[in-house]
Design a protein around this motif. Sequence first.
Motif, PDB file in Angstrom:
ATOM      1  N   CYS A 230       1.299  -0.944   0.517  1.00 37.41           N
ATOM      2  CA  CYS A 230      -0.140   0.260   0.126  1.00 37.41           C
ATOM      3  C   CYS A 230       0.936   1.337   0.020  1.00 37.41           C
ATOM      4  O   CYS A 230       0.718   2.329  -0.394  1.00 37.41           O
ATOM      5  CB  CYS A 230      -1.166   0.091   0.720  1.00 37.41           C
ATOM      6  N   ARG A 231       1.748   1.155   0.910  1.00 39.15           N
ATOM      7  CA  ARG A 231       2.908   2.454   0.537  1.00 39.15           C
ATOM      8  C   ARG A 231       3.450   2.678  -0.519  1.00 39.15           C
ATOM      9  O   ARG A 231       4.057   3.841  -0.798  1.00 39.15           O
ATOM     10  CB  ARG A 231       3.884   2.380   2.156  1.00 39.15           C
ATOM     11  N   THR A 232       3.933   0.960  -1.041  1.00 37.22           N
ATOM     12  CA  THR A 232       4.336   1.274  -1.885  1.00 37.22           C
ATOM     13  C   THR A 232       3.385   2.348  -2.852  1.00 37.22           C
ATOM     14  O   THR A 232       3.913   3.518  -4.298  1.00 37.22           O
ATOM     15  CB  THR A 232       4.456   0.436  -2.731  1.00 37.22           C
ATOM     16  N   ALA A 233       2.364   1.937  -3.286  1.00 39.09           N
ATOM     17  CA  ALA A 233       1.191   2.295  -4.324  1.00 39.09           C
ATOM     18  C   ALA A 233       1.169   3.875  -3.885  1.00 39.09           C
ATOM     19  O   ALA A 233       1.337   4.632  -5.338  1.00 39.09           O
ATOM     20  CB  ALA A 233       0.060   1.809  -4.354  1.00 39.09           C
ATOM     21  N   ALA A 234       1.625   4.242  -2.662  1.00 40.51           N
ATOM     22  CA  ALA A 234       1.178   5.664  -2.394  1.00 40.51           C
ATOM     23  C   ALA A 234       2.253   6.416  -3.351  1.00 40.51           C
ATOM     24  O   ALA A 234       2.195   7.736  -3.715  1.00 40.51           O
ATOM     25  CB  ALA A 234       0.809   6.137  -1.081  1.00 40.51           C
ATOM     26  N   ALA A 235       3.467   5.539  -2.968  1.00 41.39           N
ATOM     27  CA  ALA A 235       4.979   6.720  -3.384  1.00 41.39           C
ATOM     28  C   ALA A 235       4.394   6.960  -5.000  1.00 41.39           C
ATOM     29  O   ALA A 235       5.339   7.256  -5.107  1.00 41.39           O
ATOM     30  CB  ALA A 235       5.522   5.455  -2.946  1.00 41.39           C
ATOM     31  N   LEU A 236       4.433   5.987  -5.727  1.00 37.98           N
ATOM     32  CA  LEU A 236       3.881   6.054  -6.826  1.00 37.98           C
ATOM     33  C   LEU A 236       2.226   6.586  -7.582  1.00 37.98           C
ATOM     34  O   LEU A 236       2.477   6.736  -8.342  1.00 37.98           O
ATOM     35  CB  LEU A 236       3.884   4.877  -7.400  1.00 37.98           C
ATOM     36  N   ALA A 237       2.121   7.405  -6.293  1.00 41.26           N
ATOM     37  CA  ALA A 237       0.455   8.136  -6.710  1.00 41.26           C
ATOM     38  C   ALA A 237      -0.645   7.234  -7.238  1.00 41.26           C
ATOM     39  O   ALA A 237      -1.166   7.670  -8.680  1.00 41.26           O
ATOM     40  CB  ALA A 237       0.990   9.537  -7.595  1.00 41.26           C
ATOM     41  N   ILE A 238      -0.864   6.429  -7.158  1.00 41.82           N
ATOM     42  CA  ILE A 238      -1.715   4.912  -7.716  1.00 41.82           C
ATOM     43  C   ILE A 238      -2.972   5.065  -7.357  1.00 41.82           C
ATOM     44  O   ILE A 238      -2.620   5.165  -5.666  1.00 41.82           O
ATOM     45  CB  ILE A 238      -1.243   3.476  -7.620  1.00 41.82           C
ATOM     46  N   GLY A 239      -3.759   5.858  -7.208  1.00 37.03           N
ATOM     47  CA  GLY A 239      -5.305   6.334  -7.021  1.00 37.03           C
ATOM     48  C   GLY A 239      -6.424   5.357  -6.122  1.00 37.03           C
ATOM     49  O   GLY A 239      -6.718   5.172  -5.632  1.00 37.03           O
ATOM     50  N   SER A 240      -6.327   4.387  -7.861  1.00 34.00           N
ATOM     51  CA  SER A 240      -6.633   3.431  -7.628  1.00 34.00           C
ATOM     52  C   SER A 240      -6.535   1.795  -6.645  1.00 34.00           C
ATOM     53  O   SER A 240      -5.597   1.675  -6.091  1.00 34.00           O
ATOM     54  CB  SER A 240      -7.493   2.743  -9.099  1.00 34.00           C
ATOM     55  N   ILE A 241      -7.788   2.000  -5.258  1.00 31.85           N
ATOM     56  CA  ILE A 241      -7.420   0.514  -4.410  1.00 31.85           C
ATOM     57  C   ILE A 241      -7.211  -0.403  -5.411  1.00 31.85           C
ATOM     58  O   ILE A 241      -6.906  -1.435  -4.331  1.00 31.85           O
ATOM     59  CB  ILE A 241      -8.656   0.563  -3.494  1.00 31.85           C
TER      60      ILE A 241
END
Length: 636
Positions: A230-241
């Motif tokens: 989840c933190r990796t997705a946030a670091a890449l600015a991925i908005g979709s859950i």
Amino acid sequence: MANASNAPATDAPDAAAMAAAGDDAAEARAAVWTDAAMIAALIAVDPAGLGGVHIKAWPSPVRHRWLDLMKEMMGPGRPFRWVPVSAPESRLLGGLDLTATLEAGRPMVAKGLLAEADGGVLVATMAERMATETAARITQTMDRGAVTLERDGLTRQFDTRFGLIALDESDTDEDGPPAALLDRLAFSLTLEGLRHDDDLPALFLAEEVAAARQRLPKVTIGDPHVEALCRTAAALAIGSIRAELLAVRAACASAALDGRREVDEDDALLAARLVLSHRARALPAPPQQQDDDEQQPPPPPEDDAQTDEPETPPDLPDQPDEPEADTDRDDLADNAGEEDRMVDAAQAAIPQDLLNRLIAGQGARAANRSAKGKQKKIAGARRGRPTGTRRGMPGGGERLNVIETLRSAAPWQPLRRAQGQVAHDGVQVRADDFRITKFKQRAETTSIFVVDASGSAALARLAEAKGAVEILLADCYVRRDEVALVAFRGTKADVLLPPTRSSARAKRSLSALPGGGGTPLALGLDAALGVAEGERRRGRRPIVVVLSDGGANIDRAGAAGRAQAKEDALKSAQAMRAAGVQALFVDTSERGRMRGKALAREVAAAMGAEYLPLPAADARALSTAVRARTPADADG
């Protein structure tokens, strides 16, 4: 002697560099093939949970090879259904089986492709052309795990869970499949640049994939790995859950393939690289150096009297808890380290084209692109003037001609009653009797202008082409025709204007075209053939209009030489003729140049094109010639 002795020393580094470059390219292709094989295995283990894969590739042996691998990984008995871009709703969702209904005397339901794909995969061809309604049906079924049939007076619900392989043949990301569809697919794979004769790694056997599929429900993943993803997705600015959920499913599938029932760090790293990297909308922020104030204790208070009496813990029994606090800090440090490794792995796997856009700050704009307005339906034989009937099945917009159907079935009634094949009385109609109405509709045409922009007379030729394009565009709103422009000069050919009806866009493209240079006629014809084949896939009729004197002097490799250039041009012309593309060759050579006219006639004959000698053609004459060779109606 000195020059001779120095030659080997000069050539050796070049040969070594070429060999090293070849090795690097082979290693890069091997890495892509390894990822492709792993993606196929993961989807085969959990097709519904992972959603599927977006394949960016033109039809080629490489793409067929990967699809064969995917089918092999799925194993026997698993559905592998193909969805054409023009699949009607009745074939997608199912409906009334008219033939079986007439034979049984009661309503019989036929399953659609979505229900038939249960437990397997659905392959969507030309997904970039998929209609919005079709994409909505597929995504709704993937979310619900069931397809509801409410048509033809029937109401049924079929449970179905499947994966989707979206085959994308678009040239740019903006023309790709609908965003809502891609959001539900875990993986994205680009097969461009691969070779069909490369070694394809055999990572898993079909039996191992089947065993992993049975093991998957028992696989668990710990909270630290979930938090790191989840933190990796946030670091890449991925908005979709959905990205995090798909990454978790991919990590579990990886563990199942490895024979384990618990996800480890390697599984999570693989999921971050394959699922999250291509969804990046921003580059991870660089690590910031911590302030010295955070590393050191707070400064002493201004009151010196208070510093002489240091504070002590009031309760000594609390001291044994300190090791547990150290353990918690160690766990947090481990989690932070795993997160950093995931971010690095995902960033390293970002595709180069996406990385360039992120660096340029265009990632957010690409993420918010809308599929609305992109999809163009291929017109079928559903409108126009009735021109008789033909044998066929009704449905999907095809209209049943009841009178002609009964007329076709009438002569066979005595024989069918005598055979007693049907239990009920009345007219016995079979599938061979069905007649649907034929329509004649106006042909939608794309005129592809191939302009020779080389030489001293380039400006005159461009002026003629510009005037002809503008005149044809004036009729587009009435005739629904489109116009494209291909220009060749120097050592290359460019598609300056993709098929369009926009006159403003056409004028801008033409005004920006310079003239002069060599004549790579073969490259111009190849580019025009590519545009024509793309228009055929859209359901349109292309007509190629070449404006040139036929004097090719640059071959396909970009080298000067009239002999090889002429041979390449004739081969390209023959390829266009073999493809059956209607063409018109406008000879723009000067008056009195018999050699130029002979070359133009030879190329036109090889193309199977009509030859039109217009050394000083005006725009209206050229436009009239094109219209005269454009078919007015098409039978459906």
